[in-house]
Design a protein around this motif. Structure first.
Motif, PDB file in Angstrom:
ATOM      1  N   GLU A 234     -10.522  29.204 -12.529  1.00  0.00           N
ATOM      2  CA  GLU A 234      -9.429  28.002 -13.369  1.00  0.00           C
ATOM      3  C   GLU A 234      -8.212  28.431 -13.567  1.00  0.00           C
ATOM      4  N   LEU A 235      -7.732  29.625 -13.226  1.00  0.00           N
ATOM      5  CA  LEU A 235      -6.361  29.593 -13.367  1.00  0.00           C
ATOM      6  C   LEU A 235      -5.893  29.440 -12.037  1.00  0.00           C
ATOM      7  N   ARG A 236      -5.746  29.939 -10.939  1.00  0.00           N
ATOM      8  CA  ARG A 236      -6.066  29.445  -9.450  1.00  0.00           C
ATOM      9  C   ARG A 236      -5.986  27.762  -9.256  1.00  0.00           C
ATOM     10  N   GLU A 237      -7.102  27.232  -9.752  1.00  0.00           N
ATOM     11  CA  GLU A 237      -7.240  25.562  -9.772  1.00  0.00           C
ATOM     12  C   GLU A 237      -5.653  25.087 -10.475  1.00  0.00           C
ATOM     13  N   ASN A 238      -5.419  25.687 -11.685  1.00  0.00           N
ATOM     14  CA  ASN A 238      -4.602  25.260 -12.547  1.00  0.00           C
ATOM     15  C   ASN A 238      -3.062  24.904 -12.097  1.00  0.00           C
ATOM     16  N   LEU A 239      -2.811  26.339 -11.236  1.00  0.00           N
ATOM     17  CA  LEU A 239      -1.889  26.391 -10.685  1.00  0.00           C
ATOM     18  C   LEU A 239      -1.391  26.369  -8.995  1.00  0.00           C
ATOM     19  N   ARG A 240      -2.517  25.352  -8.727  1.00  0.00           N
ATOM     20  CA  ARG A 240      -2.324  24.241  -7.026  1.00  0.00           C
ATOM     21  C   ARG A 240      -2.464  22.849  -8.271  1.00  0.00           C
ATOM     22  N   SER A 241      -3.147  22.337  -9.416  1.00  0.00           N
ATOM     23  CA  SER A 241      -2.559  21.348  -9.716  1.00  0.00           C
ATOM     24  C   SER A 241      -1.496  21.232 -10.155  1.00  0.00           C
ATOM     25  N   ARG A 242      -0.759  22.022 -10.512  1.00  0.00           N
ATOM     26  CA  ARG A 242       1.013  21.888 -11.178  1.00  0.00           C
ATOM     27  C   ARG A 242       1.854  21.613 -10.336  1.00  0.00           C
ATOM     28  N   PHE A 243       1.657  22.600  -9.087  1.00  0.00           N
ATOM     29  CA  PHE A 243       2.458  22.077  -7.643  1.00  0.00           C
ATOM     30  C   PHE A 243       1.898  20.659  -6.444  1.00  0.00           C
ATOM     31  N   ALA A 244       2.403  19.983  -6.916  1.00  0.00           N
ATOM     32  CA  ALA A 244       2.476  18.517  -6.026  1.00  0.00           C
ATOM     33  C   ALA A 244       2.769  19.139  -4.389  1.00  0.00           C
ATOM     34  N   CYS A 245       3.595  19.208  -4.679  1.00  0.00           N
ATOM     35  CA  CYS A 245       4.691  20.018  -2.905  1.00  0.00           C
ATOM     36  C   CYS A 245       5.173  21.899  -2.941  1.00  0.00           C
ATOM     37  N   ILE A 246       4.697  22.520  -1.949  1.00  0.00           N
ATOM     38  CA  ILE A 246       5.234  23.474  -1.757  1.00  0.00           C
ATOM     39  C   ILE A 246       6.430  23.916  -0.666  1.00  0.00           C
ATOM     40  N   LEU A 247       7.397  23.702  -0.835  1.00  0.00           N
ATOM     41  CA  LEU A 247       7.804  23.755   0.740  1.00  0.00           C
ATOM     42  C   LEU A 247       8.718  25.779   0.531  1.00  0.00           C
ATOM     43  N   VAL A 248       8.399  25.531   2.023  1.00  0.00           N
ATOM     44  CA  VAL A 248       8.658  27.275   2.368  1.00  0.00           C
ATOM     45  C   VAL A 248       9.663  27.651   2.890  1.00  0.00           C
ATOM     46  N   ASP A 249      10.979  28.808   2.586  1.00  0.00           N
ATOM     47  CA  ASP A 249      11.949  28.231   3.925  1.00  0.00           C
ATOM     48  C   ASP A 249      11.796  29.991   5.138  1.00  0.00           C
ATOM     49  N   GLU A 250      12.754  30.190   5.932  1.00  0.00           N
ATOM     50  CA  GLU A 250      12.232  30.836   6.907  1.00  0.00           C
ATOM     51  C   GLU A 250      10.795  31.701   6.650  1.00  0.00           C
ATOM     52  N   PHE A 251      10.125  30.972   7.093  1.00  0.00           N
ATOM     53  CA  PHE A 251       8.357  31.287   7.742  1.00  0.00           C
ATOM     54  C   PHE A 251       7.517  32.643   8.170  1.00  0.00           C
ATOM     55  N   ASN A 272      -0.403  20.356   1.468  1.00  0.00           N
ATOM     56  CA  ASN A 272       0.767  20.010   0.589  1.00  0.00           C
ATOM     57  C   ASN A 272       2.125  20.214   0.937  1.00  0.00           C
ATOM     58  N   VAL A 273       1.807  21.435   1.993  1.00  0.00           N
ATOM     59  CA  VAL A 273       2.564  22.491   2.585  1.00  0.00           C
ATOM     60  C   VAL A 273       3.563  22.232   3.342  1.00  0.00           C
ATOM     61  N   THR A 274       4.920  22.746   2.928  1.00  0.00           N
ATOM     62  CA  THR A 274       5.967  22.424   4.172  1.00  0.00           C
ATOM     63  C   THR A 274       7.155  23.374   4.737  1.00  0.00           C
ATOM     64  N   VAL A 275       6.327  24.121   5.498  1.00  0.00           N
ATOM     65  CA  VAL A 275       7.486  25.162   6.149  1.00  0.00           C
ATOM     66  C   VAL A 275       8.163  25.633   6.938  1.00  0.00           C
ATOM     67  N   VAL A 276       9.407  25.627   6.998  1.00  0.00           N
ATOM     68  CA  VAL A 276      10.621  25.489   7.807  1.00  0.00           C
ATOM     69  C   VAL A 276      11.005  26.754   8.615  1.00  0.00           C
ATOM     70  N   GLY A 277      10.847  27.071   9.616  1.00  0.00           N
ATOM     71  CA  GLY A 277      11.176  27.975  10.151  1.00  0.00           C
ATOM     72  C   GLY A 277      12.368  28.455  11.060  1.00  0.00           C
ATOM     73  N   ASP A 278      11.946  29.444  12.688  1.00  0.00           N
ATOM     74  CA  ASP A 278      12.792  29.467  13.680  1.00  0.00           C
ATOM     75  C   ASP A 278      11.860  30.333  14.200  1.00  0.00           C
ATOM     76  N   ASP A 279      11.056  30.935  15.240  1.00  0.00           N
ATOM     77  CA  ASP A 279      10.364  32.052  15.926  1.00  0.00           C
ATOM     78  C   ASP A 279      11.616  32.809  16.413  1.00  0.00           C
ATOM     79  N   LYS A 280      12.751  31.248  17.057  1.00  0.00           N
ATOM     80  CA  LYS A 280      13.548  32.597  17.483  1.00  0.00           C
ATOM     81  C   LYS A 280      14.782  33.514  17.167  1.00  0.00           C
ATOM     82  N   GLN A 281      14.282  33.061  15.464  1.00  0.00           N
ATOM     83  CA  GLN A 281      14.951  34.634  14.939  1.00  0.00           C
ATOM     84  C   GLN A 281      14.083  35.901  14.303  1.00  0.00           C
ATOM     85  N   ALA A 282      13.217  35.023  14.161  1.00  0.00           N
ATOM     86  CA  ALA A 282      12.436  36.513  13.979  1.00  0.00           C
ATOM     87  C   ALA A 282      12.625  38.097  14.023  1.00  0.00           C
TER      88      ALA A 282
END
Length: 725
Positions: A234-251, A272-282
């Protein structure tokens, strides 16, 4: 302020990609990834029904990056946006924010606080000491692990525990997984089983000790929220519904635990996730980051390759170097960086310099830095980058010799002389027999005795002792008037002043606050005058470092009000032994008027007018681990695992199983590939000028670049000879 129309075509496509499908943005160095994240945040508000600033989650890896992202988004949203309602965090601060509401449900200690890295390492050190005294090893098992290899067992156990925690294991799942494979029969199997037993007990004791102290560490924040959401739908679904969009930097820097946590927060298939990263900088695999998280992320992929930072000749070097890696060679056109606006520099060039020794290399760099400053370049816009902090000392010597303002980040706050000086006074105030501290006080300013004078005092220690075969302490000898009479009057006065300071600290140590004692040690002994007499750029830094010790003392006492000066001295002494703390002690953006000396890892995300990539060579691959953990992540289907020993006690050569597991993990190729990515990060920090240096007779990275670009009009290859000037 940028508008959407100012973005290039690839950036616009990434910003406007549908928000109900997973998106992976592979953003090369200097291509404006933070700009894309900012505009995608704003676009989500327009295109997702009911979306508000507080319904978008932005995750990144450093507080500096999170603050930068927060500032950009607040500016873009305008004044009405309430900063406190935004969800722009590091992974760890996000978890802490959520867990603050559900700590009891997550099994966190009541009123818990997050322990810093130093506290955690000291706690581990205490537990390791218990193992070394055998109190954590059952009596019937104590003879099965010989005392000699026990330290290696402990090191391997902690590495295994860290690896298991990144795989979301608890002490129970860890013990179960290892126990499933405990089949005796050979001497190696028996040894590995015993080591696994030590690791499992150490893991359990570690978690229990933190709980008893009311603290958690950073890994607990990730696993704590993961298990909270995994067990409470229930808590998981509440948190999921809270965030319409998730943006992750340096993935590319995420580990397995962070990936699995993101899976629980996201909608199906990361829709609903956008990840931004560069495997050349891993470049953080050594601390658990998984480049596969980015490479295997199933999503529409957008490439950003228009660079807004560097001249094209710098980018040409970086492109050539990184595509020597076969993986990147296959996508060379997609990842090739180019700067159409800046083009190639009209008169500048790249310099590649091979020196005969590290001293020659450092002297050359210092002279070139001095020349740049003389020609008008701001010192804070110059950086000297190196792979390892072992290169710092020789560089600092040359910078001090020429009076160049600098700050060495990653060289270690606790390595600073003024920090060790203050500690010597504090130690002597509570441990009169601490001869090493006494000698340091005598040798260092403001006392500044010669080596001959210190030797004279040390030779007179029997005068203060009732038993000649047991000499008195150095401090005891100094209290003898006849010993002091052997010194000239000025030296005698300086010694008496130092003794007076020690005695005053000793008399106050049970009644004064720790921060007051540290400040008194700083002021009473005349050290402020010593620092002020240094070069203009050294004095403020020295005073700042002492201020940090004062703050550390106040923080230590607030956390442990029953502990006194003796405990604080032992705390700081143990910090001195922890190499891993060095990289966390300073902000690369501090001291903007000074040249930055820092590791490539600290420089990631930064840029400079002029960069010196020093000591360019690939760090050799070394099979240093004593044990390898072969175990599935707790989030996967359960399966047996084990700790594989590198070798049995008192035997040479790696075991076949250890070697096979290394090969299975492609350990050496992965190491070599990461070393190449480290170089790529170093090269792409430069905007205008780039100088690459080495003191190695052969360096594959240096040699391949020199061989390819020696004939370029933008690149000058120099072989230094002659003496240091």
């Amino acid at each position: 302020m940028l508008t959407f129309e100012d973005l290039n075509e690839a950036q616009q496509e990434a910003v406007r990609f549908p928000f109900d499908r997973a998106l992976k943005v592979t953003a090369g160095a200097g291509t404006g990834k933070t700009t894309v994240i900012t505009f995608r945040f704003l676009e989500a508000l327009k295109r997702i029904p009911g979306a508000s600033p507080s319904s978008i989650l932005c995750l990144t890896f450093t507080e500096r990056a999170a603050e930068s992202m927060r500032e950009r988004i607040v500016e873009a949203l305008g004044a009405p946006a309430a900063t406190e309602n935004l969800w722009i965090h590091t992974f760890h601060s996000f978890c802490a924010r959520v867990l603050a509401q559900y700590a009891p449900l997550a099994g966190m200690p009541p009123g818990y606080r997050v322990a810093d890295e130093a506290e955690v390492m000291i706690l581990r050190d205490d537990l390791a000491a218990s193992v070394l005294t055998r109190s954590l090893i059952p009596t019937e098992e104590r003879d099965l692990i010989p005392p000699g290899p026990l330290r290696n067992v402990l090191k391997g156990a902690w590495e295994a525990i860290d690896c298991a925690r990144r795989g979301l294991h608890t002490p129970d799942t860890f013990e179960t997984a290892l126990g499933a494979a405990q089949e005796a029969g050979t001497r190696q199997a028996e040894y590995e089983c015993q080591v696994a037993g030590v690791a499992a007990r150490l893991f359990r004791e570690f978690q229990a000790a933190k709980h008893a102290a009311g603290v958690v560490d950073y890994a607990d924040l990730i696993s704590g929220l993961y298990y909270l959401l995994e067990r409470h739908s229930e808590l998981r679904e509440n948190l999921r519904s809270r965030f319409a969009c998730i943006l992750v930097d340096e993935f590319q820097d995420t580990d397995r635990a962070q990936l699995e946590l993101l899976r629980l927060l996201a909608r199906d298939d990361f829709a609903n996730v956008t990840v931004v990263g560069d495997d050349k900088q891993a470049i953080y695999e050594w601390r658990g980051s998984r480049i596969e998280n980015l490479r295997e992320f199933r999503a529409h992929e957008a490439f950003l390759s228009v660079n807004y930072r560097s001249y094209n000749e710098i980018l040409d070097l970086a492109n050539f170097s990184i595509t020597r890696d076969p993986y990147f060679a296959r996508q060379a056109q997609d990842i090739k960086l180019v700067n159409p606006a800046k083009g190639y520099s009209p008169g500048g060039h790249i310099r590649m310099v091979r020196a005969q020794t590290r001293e020659h290399e450092a002297a050359y760099i210092a002279r070139e830095v001095q020349r740049l400053i003389s020609s008008g370049t701001e010192p804070g816009e110059i950086a000297v980058l190196y792979r390892s902090t072992t290169h710092t000392r020789v560089l600092e010597d040359q910078f001090r010799r020429l009076g160049i303002p600098y700050t060495a980040l990653g060289a270690g706050f606790f390595e600073r002389e003024e920090v060790r000086d203050i500690l010597a006074y504090l130690q002597l105030a509570c441990e009169p027999d601490a001869d090493q501290a006494a000698v340091r006080i005598l040798e260092r300013p403001p006392v500044s005795l010669t080596a001959a004078q210190v030797a004279l005092i040390a030779g007179q220690r029997t005068r203060g002792s009732e038993t000649p075969d047991r000499p008195a302490s150095v401090l005891g000898a100094l209290r003898d008037a006849q010993v002091l009479e052997a010194l000239d009057p000025p030296a005698r006065g300086r010694v008496r002043s130092a003794l007076s300071c020690v005695e005053e600290l000793r008399s106050l140590r049970r009644v004064a606050a720790l921060a007051v004692l540290v400040e008194k040690a700083f002021h009473e002994r005349g050290y402020l005058a010593v620092l002020s007499a240094q070069s203009p750029h050294e004095a403020p830094r020295g005073v700042s470092n002492v201020s940090k010790i004062i703050d550390l003392a106040a923080d230590f006492q607030s956390r442990s009000p029953l502990n006194g000066l003796s405990e604080f001295v032992r705390y700081v002494q143990r910090l001195l032994t922890f190499e891993g703390l060095r990289e966390a002690e300073a902000d690369p953006q501090e001291e903007s008027s000074a040249v930055k000396l820092l590791t490539v890892h600290r420089a990631k995300g930064l840029e400079f007018h002029s960069v010196f990539a020093a000591d360019v060579r690939a760090k050799r691959f070394s099979r240093t681990a004593a044990f390898l953990l072969d175990i599935r992540a707790a989030s996967e289907a359960p399966g047996p695992g084990r700790l594989v020993a590198k070798r049995l006690p008192h035997e040479k050569g790696e075991t076949r199983e250890y070697d096979e597991l290394l090969q299975q993990r492609e350990a050496k190729p992965r190491h070599d590939q990461e070393e190449r990515r480290v170089l790529y990060v170093a090269l792409t920090r430069a905007r205008e000028n780039l100088c690459i240096t080495t003191a190695a007779k052969t360096s594959s990275f240096f040699d391949e670049l020199a061989g390819e670009f020696a004939s370029s009009k933008f690149t000058e290859v120099v072989e230094l000879d002659g003496e240091l000037s």
